[in-house]
Motif scaffolding. Structure first.
Motif, short mmCIF file in Angstrom:
data_model
loop_
_atom_site.label_atom_id
_atom_site.label_comp_id
_atom_site.label_asym_id
_atom_site.label_seq_id
_atom_site.Cartn_x
_atom_site.Cartn_y
_atom_site.Cartn_z
N LYS A 257 0.84 -1.20 0.00
CA LYS A 257 0.00 0.00 0.00
C LYS A 257 0.88 1.26 0.00
O LYS A 257 0.61 2.21 -0.73
N ARG A 258 1.94 1.24 0.81
CA ARG A 258 2.87 2.37 0.86
C ARG A 258 3.48 2.65 -0.51
O ARG A 258 3.58 3.79 -0.94
N ARG A 259 3.91 1.58 -1.19
CA ARG A 259 4.55 1.74 -2.50
C ARG A 259 3.57 2.32 -3.52
O ARG A 259 3.92 3.19 -4.29
N VAL A 260 2.34 1.79 -3.51
CA VAL A 260 1.33 2.26 -4.46
C VAL A 260 1.07 3.75 -4.24
O VAL A 260 1.06 4.54 -5.19
N GLU A 261 0.89 4.14 -2.98
CA GLU A 261 0.61 5.54 -2.66
C GLU A 261 1.80 6.44 -3.00
O GLU A 261 1.62 7.53 -3.54
N ALA A 262 3.01 5.96 -2.70
CA ALA A 262 4.20 6.76 -2.99
C ALA A 262 4.37 6.93 -4.50
O ALA A 262 4.66 8.03 -4.98
N ALA A 263 4.16 5.86 -5.26
CA ALA A 263 4.29 5.94 -6.72
C ALA A 263 3.29 6.93 -7.28
O ALA A 263 3.63 7.75 -8.14
N GLU A 264 2.06 6.89 -6.78
CA GLU A 264 1.03 7.83 -7.25
C GLU A 264 1.42 9.27 -6.92
O GLU A 264 1.27 10.16 -7.75
N ALA A 265 1.93 9.47 -5.71
CA ALA A 265 2.32 10.81 -5.29
C ALA A 265 3.48 11.34 -6.15
O ALA A 265 3.46 12.48 -6.60
N PHE A 266 4.49 10.49 -6.37
CA PHE A 266 5.63 10.90 -7.20
C PHE A 266 5.16 11.23 -8.61
O PHE A 266 5.56 12.22 -9.20
N ARG A 267 4.29 10.37 -9.16
CA ARG A 267 3.84 10.58 -10.53
C ARG A 267 3.05 11.88 -10.62
O ARG A 267 3.22 12.64 -11.56
N ALA A 268 2.19 12.13 -9.63
CA ALA A 268 1.40 13.36 -9.62
C ALA A 268 2.32 14.58 -9.56
O ALA A 268 1.99 15.64 -10.09
N GLY A 269 3.48 14.42 -8.93
CA GLY A 269 4.43 15.53 -8.81
C GLY A 269 5.41 15.57 -9.98
O GLY A 269 6.40 16.30 -9.92
N GLY A 270 5.15 14.73 -11.00
CA GLY A 270 6.01 14.73 -12.17
C GLY A 270 7.38 14.11 -11.93
O GLY A 270 8.32 14.35 -12.67
N ARG A 271 7.49 13.30 -10.88
CA ARG A 271 8.79 12.68 -10.58
C ARG A 271 8.76 11.22 -11.02
O ARG A 271 8.67 10.29 -10.21
N GLU A 272 8.85 11.06 -12.33
CA GLU A 272 8.68 9.76 -12.98
C GLU A 272 9.69 8.72 -12.49
O GLU A 272 9.35 7.57 -12.25
N GLN A 273 10.95 9.15 -12.33
CA GLN A 273 11.99 8.20 -11.94
C GLN A 273 11.71 7.61 -10.55
O GLN A 273 11.85 6.41 -10.34
N GLN A 274 11.31 8.47 -9.61
CA GLN A 274 11.00 7.98 -8.26
C GLN A 274 9.78 7.07 -8.29
O GLN A 274 9.72 6.06 -7.60
N ALA A 275 8.78 7.44 -9.12
CA ALA A 275 7.58 6.61 -9.26
C ALA A 275 7.96 5.23 -9.77
O ALA A 275 7.50 4.21 -9.26
N ALA A 276 8.84 5.20 -10.77
CA ALA A 276 9.28 3.92 -11.35
C ALA A 276 10.02 3.09 -10.30
O ALA A 276 9.87 1.86 -10.25
N GLY A 277 10.79 3.75 -9.46
CA GLY A 277 11.51 3.06 -8.38
C GLY A 277 10.55 2.38 -7.42
O GLY A 277 10.73 1.22 -7.03
N GLU A 278 9.50 3.09 -7.05
CA GLU A 278 8.49 2.52 -6.14
C GLU A 278 7.79 1.34 -6.81
O GLU A 278 7.48 0.34 -6.18
N GLU A 279 7.51 1.48 -8.11
CA GLU A 279 6.81 0.42 -8.82
C GLU A 279 7.67 -0.83 -8.97
O GLU A 279 7.18 -1.95 -8.93
N TYR A 280 8.98 -0.61 -9.09
CA TYR A 280 9.89 -1.76 -9.15
C TYR A 280 9.84 -2.50 -7.81
O TYR A 280 9.74 -3.73 -7.76
N GLU A 281 9.90 -1.75 -6.71
CA GLU A 281 9.84 -2.37 -5.38
C GLU A 281 8.53 -3.14 -5.22
O GLU A 281 8.49 -4.20 -4.60
N LEU A 282 7.47 -2.56 -5.76
CA LEU A 282 6.15 -3.18 -5.69
C LEU A 282 6.17 -4.54 -6.40
O LEU A 282 5.64 -5.53 -5.88
N GLU A 283 6.81 -4.59 -7.57
CA GLU A 283 6.91 -5.84 -8.33
C GLU A 283 7.66 -6.90 -7.53
O GLU A 283 7.24 -8.05 -7.47
N VAL A 284 8.79 -6.51 -6.94
CA VAL A 284 9.60 -7.44 -6.16
C VAL A 284 8.76 -7.97 -5.00
O VAL A 284 8.71 -9.17 -4.74
#
Length: 153
Positions: free
Chosen positions: A64-91
């Protein structure tokens, strides 16, 4: 193999972490380290090893933390950080059981509503608790909540 029965989640993650270190796979190593430390701190709080269900609850919280963080980063235009959270989510999700299908979930919800004799949204809490227990980590709380509300409304 993530489906190894009889091996605790912590042990499985430790083994995968060792492999990631040997393979010099930094992103994977870091994601696994974060997972392991979340599980370890939950063990520290309880002062004992986690049951499988408790381990799953920790993973769900982390997911849940990763999903929310990725959404927040993406909303702030921080694509790289969002991708990082999504990678952690996959793992992380590789260690979680297959989620219940909508049909399976609906069946559990119907059974629980019948069992507890729920008739209105006042019974939401009781129904939710039982459904989540039966789903043992294979159902997302918000999905269950929506379904239960639909049926009790």
């Amino acid at each position: 193999n993530p489906g190894d029965a009889g091996m605790s989640l912590v042990t499985r993650i430790e083994l995968e972490l060792k492999e990631a270190r040997l393979a010099r796979d930094e992103p994977r190593r870091d994601a696994l380290s974060l997972l392991l430390s979340a599980l370890r701190s939950a063990e520290k709080e309880l002062q004992r090893p986690l049951s499988d269900d408790e381990s799953l609850q920790v993973l769900q919280r982390e997911r849940k933390r990763r999903v929310e963080a990725a959404e927040a980063f993406r909303a702030g235009g921080r694509e790289q950080q969002a991708a990082g959270e999504e990678y952690e989510l996959e793992v992380l999700e590789a260690f979680m059981p297959e989620p219940l299908s909508e049909d399976e979930l609906e069946e559990i919800v119907d059974d629980v509503i019948a069992e507890v004799g729920a008739t209105s949204l006042r019974d939401l809490g009781r129904v939710m608790a039982d459904v989540l227990k039966q789903g043992s980590g294979r159902a997302d709380g918000s999905t269950v909540s929506l379904l239960v509300r639909e049926k009790l409304a």
